[in-house]
Write an enzyme that holds these catalytic residues in place. Structure first.
Site, PDB file in Angstrom:
ATOM      1  N   ASP A  60     -23.136 -37.957  96.397  1.00 28.86           N
ATOM      2  CA  ASP A  60     -22.085 -38.326  95.459  1.00 28.86           C
ATOM      3  C   ASP A  60     -22.655 -38.189  94.052  1.00 28.86           C
ATOM      4  O   ASP A  60     -23.769 -37.667  93.878  1.00 28.86           O
ATOM      5  CB  ASP A  60     -21.549 -39.736  95.750  1.00 28.86           C
ATOM      6  CG  ASP A  60     -22.541 -40.846  95.426  1.00 28.86           C
ATOM      7  OD1 ASP A  60     -23.698 -40.556  95.052  1.00 28.86           O
ATOM      8  OD2 ASP A  60     -22.157 -42.020  95.546  1.00 28.86           O
ATOM      9  N   CYS A  62     -26.848 -41.056  97.969  1.00 23.71           N
ATOM     10  CA  CYS A  62     -25.944 -41.760  97.062  1.00 23.71           C
ATOM     11  C   CYS A  62     -26.804 -42.736  96.265  1.00 23.71           C
ATOM     12  O   CYS A  62     -28.031 -42.618  96.268  1.00 23.71           O
ATOM     13  CB  CYS A  62     -24.795 -42.453  97.814  1.00 23.71           C
ATOM     14  SG  CYS A  62     -25.245 -43.847  98.856  1.00 23.71           S
ATOM     15  N   THR A  91     -27.519 -45.997  96.693  1.00 26.42           N
ATOM     16  CA  THR A  91     -28.392 -46.816  97.540  1.00 26.42           C
ATOM     17  C   THR A  91     -28.748 -46.145  98.859  1.00 26.42           C
ATOM     18  O   THR A  91     -29.709 -46.542  99.506  1.00 26.42           O
ATOM     19  CB  THR A  91     -27.725 -48.163  97.888  1.00 26.42           C
ATOM     20  OG1 THR A  91     -26.551 -47.898  98.657  1.00 26.42           O
ATOM     21  CG2 THR A  91     -27.394 -48.952  96.638  1.00 26.42           C
ATOM     22  N   HIS A  94     -39.054 -41.367 117.105  1.00 24.72           N
ATOM     23  CA  HIS A  94     -38.480 -42.304 118.066  1.00 24.72           C
ATOM     24  C   HIS A  94     -36.981 -42.160 118.259  1.00 24.72           C
ATOM     25  O   HIS A  94     -36.488 -42.373 119.369  1.00 24.72           O
ATOM     26  CB  HIS A  94     -38.764 -43.744 117.635  1.00 24.72           C
ATOM     27  CG  HIS A  94     -40.214 -44.075 117.591  1.00 24.72           C
ATOM     28  ND1 HIS A  94     -40.662 -45.361 117.455  1.00 24.72           N
ATOM     29  CD2 HIS A  94     -41.331 -43.307 117.654  1.00 24.72           C
ATOM     30  CE1 HIS A  94     -41.980 -45.376 117.440  1.00 24.72           C
ATOM     31  NE2 HIS A  94     -42.411 -44.131 117.548  1.00 24.72           N
ATOM     32  N   HIS A 154     -37.997 -42.943 124.575  1.00 21.75           N
ATOM     33  CA  HIS A 154     -37.175 -42.673 123.398  1.00 21.75           C
ATOM     34  C   HIS A 154     -35.898 -41.936 123.794  1.00 21.75           C
ATOM     35  O   HIS A 154     -34.817 -42.220 123.250  1.00 21.75           O
ATOM     36  CB  HIS A 154     -37.961 -41.889 122.351  1.00 21.75           C
ATOM     37  CG  HIS A 154     -39.140 -42.645 121.829  1.00 21.75           C
ATOM     38  ND1 HIS A 154     -39.067 -43.937 121.364  1.00 21.75           N
ATOM     39  CD2 HIS A 154     -40.440 -42.291 121.717  1.00 21.75           C
ATOM     40  CE1 HIS A 154     -40.256 -44.346 120.982  1.00 21.75           C
ATOM     41  NE2 HIS A 154     -41.109 -43.360 121.192  1.00 21.75           N
TER      42      HIS A 154
END
Length: 142
Positions: free
Chosen positions: A7, A64, A66, A97, A133
């Site tokens: 963004d 973005c 955060t 993993h 996994h």
């Protein structure tokens, strides 16, 4: 091929990461945004996630402010395992993993130098293929 998107809050960091991918000779497709004008992050997170989910691109990177909003959005798309990473250990572990197929980062959380190291770690670390996994990924998807 790597799908990449952001963004407006992640636009400058996306540009730096694309320049780094160019230096590494890695192919990518930019799904936008194409400026720092205010926009809605789900638009670009969904575009990257769908490109990875449908096989157009092998992996994705979404940025973005955060990294939280894009990771939530991308993980709504079936087949996507998007991981929000702010350090190299997490980027390595999520590839080994979780076989994460999209890296999410917050441009207001990590600086350019660290973001490039996280990107390299994510792209260069293979999935472990350990049975435990694989079983856990199957449990996530099921």
């Amino acid at each position: 091929m790597i799908a990449i998107g952001s963004d407006h809050g992640g636009y400058a960091l996306k540009q730096a990461i694309m320049a780094h991918l160019d230096k590494r000779g890695l192919a990518y497709k930019d799904f936008g945004t194409y400026s720092e004008a205010s926009c809605d992050y789900p638009t670009y997170a969904k575009a990257v996630a769908h490109a990875v989910a449908n096989g157009e691109c092998e992996r994705g990177i979404i940025i973005c402010g955060t990294g939280i909003g894009v990771s939530i959005t991308a993980n709504k798309v079936p087949g996507i395992r998007a991981a929000l990473c702010g350090d190299c250990f997490s980027a390595e572990a999520t590839r080994q993993h979780n076989d994460a197929n999209i890296l999410c980062m917050g441009a207001r959380v990590v600086g350019e130098g660290l973001a490039i190291m996280i990107t390299d770690t994510f792209l260069d670390t293979p999935f472990s293929n350990d049975e435990r996994h694989k079983r856990r990924i199957s449990m996530i998807e099921g």
